[in-house]
Motif scaffolding. Structure first.
Motif, PDB file in Angstrom:
ATOM      1  N   GLN A   3      39.171  39.162  41.812  1.00  0.00           N
ATOM      2  CA  GLN A   3      39.664  37.988  42.516  1.00  0.00           C
ATOM      3  C   GLN A   3      40.608  38.335  43.661  1.00  0.00           C
ATOM      4  OE1 GLN A   3      38.384  34.834  41.579  1.00  0.00           O
ATOM      5  NE2 GLN A   3      37.078  36.343  40.561  1.00  0.00           N
ATOM      6  N   ALA A   4      41.074  39.577  43.711  1.00  0.00           N
ATOM      7  CA  ALA A   4      42.021  39.979  44.758  1.00  0.00           C
ATOM      8  C   ALA A   4      41.837  41.466  45.030  1.00  0.00           C
ATOM      9  CB  ALA A   4      43.460  39.688  44.322  1.00  0.00           C
ATOM     10  N   GLU A  56      43.944  49.056  42.014  1.00  0.00           N
ATOM     11  CA  GLU A  56      44.026  47.621  41.785  1.00  0.00           C
ATOM     12  C   GLU A  56      44.078  47.307  40.282  1.00  0.00           C
ATOM     13  OE1 GLU A  56      41.203  46.858  45.718  1.00  0.00           O
ATOM     14  OE2 GLU A  56      40.523  46.209  43.731  1.00  0.00           O
TER      15      GLU A  56
END
Length: 234
Positions: free
Chosen positions: A87-88, A141
């Protein structure tokens, strides 16, 4: 009384399962020498200076540790996998088909914490077909700190060791290699992935390594039937 009697019967089964688990491990340890690795595969990793560099298969063996386990992460994911991507972060900008497999990511989330302990006795690395820059960016991430990550984009390792179909689709194989002086042999692979499954079950080819699903087995509800790991949850 009813519960205690049932629990005692289950305990007997658990003891037999423990014994059978050790019996299987003993047979595995006794396998004859496997095939010699056909080449000293050249992967791409990240050097101490932070720049991409060549990493040979033989480089993945630390001094004094003769066994090496390599998990082939599906990055890119299976073409039929439509679960949401990240999502990011930079990985979220990739097309879904080029992104990482959520189930592989969930397994590696769990193994990242184990690596410090595992590495006291053996070597462990993660191989992905995606360019190493993508793999390392996703690891950052994800918060992985201990996994040794390399890319097989420039060699045939995945295809040679059952981690890639003839069509080029990636498969989540775990392979173990053993080094004796300068000779590296294949010792074992999670070929249970390709074995026929029982109704309602997935292959469970790395099931003994994965706490997640084993946790579910401890509950009255058991493993969720219509659920898979996701990269994030609401």
């Amino acid at each position: 009384m009813e519960y205690r009697a049932a629990r005692d019967r289950l305990l007997e089964q658990e003891v037999r399962l423990r014994q059978e688990t050790e019996a299987v491990a003993q047979v595995r340890r006794g396998l004859p020498p496997g095939g010699v690795v056909p080449e000293d595969y050249v992967f791409r990793g990240i050097g101490a200076d932070g720049a991409p560099t060549d990493v040979r298969l033989s480089d993945l063996f630390a001094p004094g540790r003769a066994s090496l386990a390599i998990y082939s992460m599906m990055f890119p994911r299976d073409p039929g996998d439509e679960r949401p991507g990240p999502q990011a972060g930079g990985t979220a900008r990739l097309p879904l088909a080029e992104g990482p497999c959520p189930s592989c990511a969930a397994l590696l989330d769990q193994l990242d914490g184990a690596v410090e302990h595992v590495s006291q006795h053996m070597n462990f690395a993660v191989v992905a077909k995606a360019p190493v820059e993508r793999v390392v960016a996703f690891a950052e991430e994800r918060g992985w700190r201990r996994l040794r990550l390399v890319s097989s984009a420039g060699n045939t390792y995945n295809r040679d060791y059952l981690a890639e179909t003839p069509e080029g689709d990636q498969r989540p194989m775990l392979n173990v290699f053993h080094r004796d002086d300068d000779v590296i042999r294949h010792f074992w692979g999670s070929e249970l992935f390709y074995a026929p499954t029982d109704p309602g079950q997935d292959p469970r080819h790395v099931g003994t390594l994965e706490p997640l699903w084993n946790f579910f087995d401890l509950t009255p509800e058991g493993r969720p039937t219509y659920w898979d790991e996701q990269l994030s949850y609401p």
